[in-house]
Design an enzyme around this catalytic site. Sequence first.
Site, short mmCIF file in Angstrom:
data_model
loop_
_atom_site.label_atom_id
_atom_site.label_comp_id
_atom_site.label_asym_id
_atom_site.label_seq_id
_atom_site.Cartn_x
_atom_site.Cartn_y
_atom_site.Cartn_z
N GLU A 37 0.82 -1.21 0.00
CA GLU A 37 0.00 0.00 0.00
C GLU A 37 0.86 1.26 0.00
O GLU A 37 0.54 2.22 -0.70
CB GLU A 37 -0.95 0.00 1.20
CG GLU A 37 -2.14 -0.92 1.02
CD GLU A 37 -3.13 -0.45 -0.04
OE1 GLU A 37 -3.12 0.73 -0.46
OE2 GLU A 37 -3.95 -1.29 -0.45
N GLU A 40 2.09 1.60 -3.54
CA GLU A 40 1.02 2.00 -4.46
C GLU A 40 0.67 3.48 -4.30
O GLU A 40 0.46 4.18 -5.28
CB GLU A 40 -0.23 1.16 -4.23
CG GLU A 40 -0.13 -0.26 -4.73
CD GLU A 40 -1.35 -1.11 -4.41
OE1 GLU A 40 -1.32 -2.30 -4.75
OE2 GLU A 40 -2.33 -0.60 -3.81
N GLU A 41 0.59 3.96 -3.06
CA GLU A 41 0.10 5.31 -2.82
C GLU A 41 1.16 6.39 -2.92
O GLU A 41 0.83 7.55 -3.16
CB GLU A 41 -0.62 5.38 -1.47
CG GLU A 41 -1.89 4.55 -1.47
CD GLU A 41 -2.78 4.78 -0.27
OE1 GLU A 41 -2.48 5.66 0.57
OE2 GLU A 41 -3.81 4.09 -0.19
#
Length: 174
Positions: A37, A40-41
């Site tokens: 995460e 991804e962010e």
Amino acid sequence: MLAVRERTGPAARAKLWKMPTGLTDPGEDIAAAAVRELKEETGLDCVFDKIICFRQAHGGLFGRSDMFFVCLCKLAPEYEQRLKEGGDFDLLPQEEEILMADWIDFEFYAHQGVWKESPLYKEMNRAMLRAAKKGIYYSNSGDDDNNESHGFVAKDLEVGFRPGRNTIYVSSKL
């Protein structure tokens, strides 16, 4: 701390800075989800270190319970080396979900209206601030005698009585 602002949803409407978050994929461990995460962010590679705290809630979507883990991750070694050499690197927010990513002051983060009005989030932020104020001692720092950090470290171990592996999260102080 590294924080993001979402493009849509309640956090976006409130112009709220929040930590990178997301759901685990089926069969995915918490540690792997935290690393994925964050990548991804923000576009950054990191290494999971420990869980600082977690909260449990009931009555969510489809009547299910929900657990939220606050994880301490450190930058991947190549970033740390680049910083030591005086270099820099770019944050690359996920276009579909994230409006912006940036390093922000933790006190600013913790004193946003939504966070400072919630007893739950005040406690979560207190745990995060304690980790930051004591200095972030990563689990693999090698100085176990002077390590004042707390949290849960991940250990991926053989089950033993049957084939397979599981991840156990145990106190970093044990």
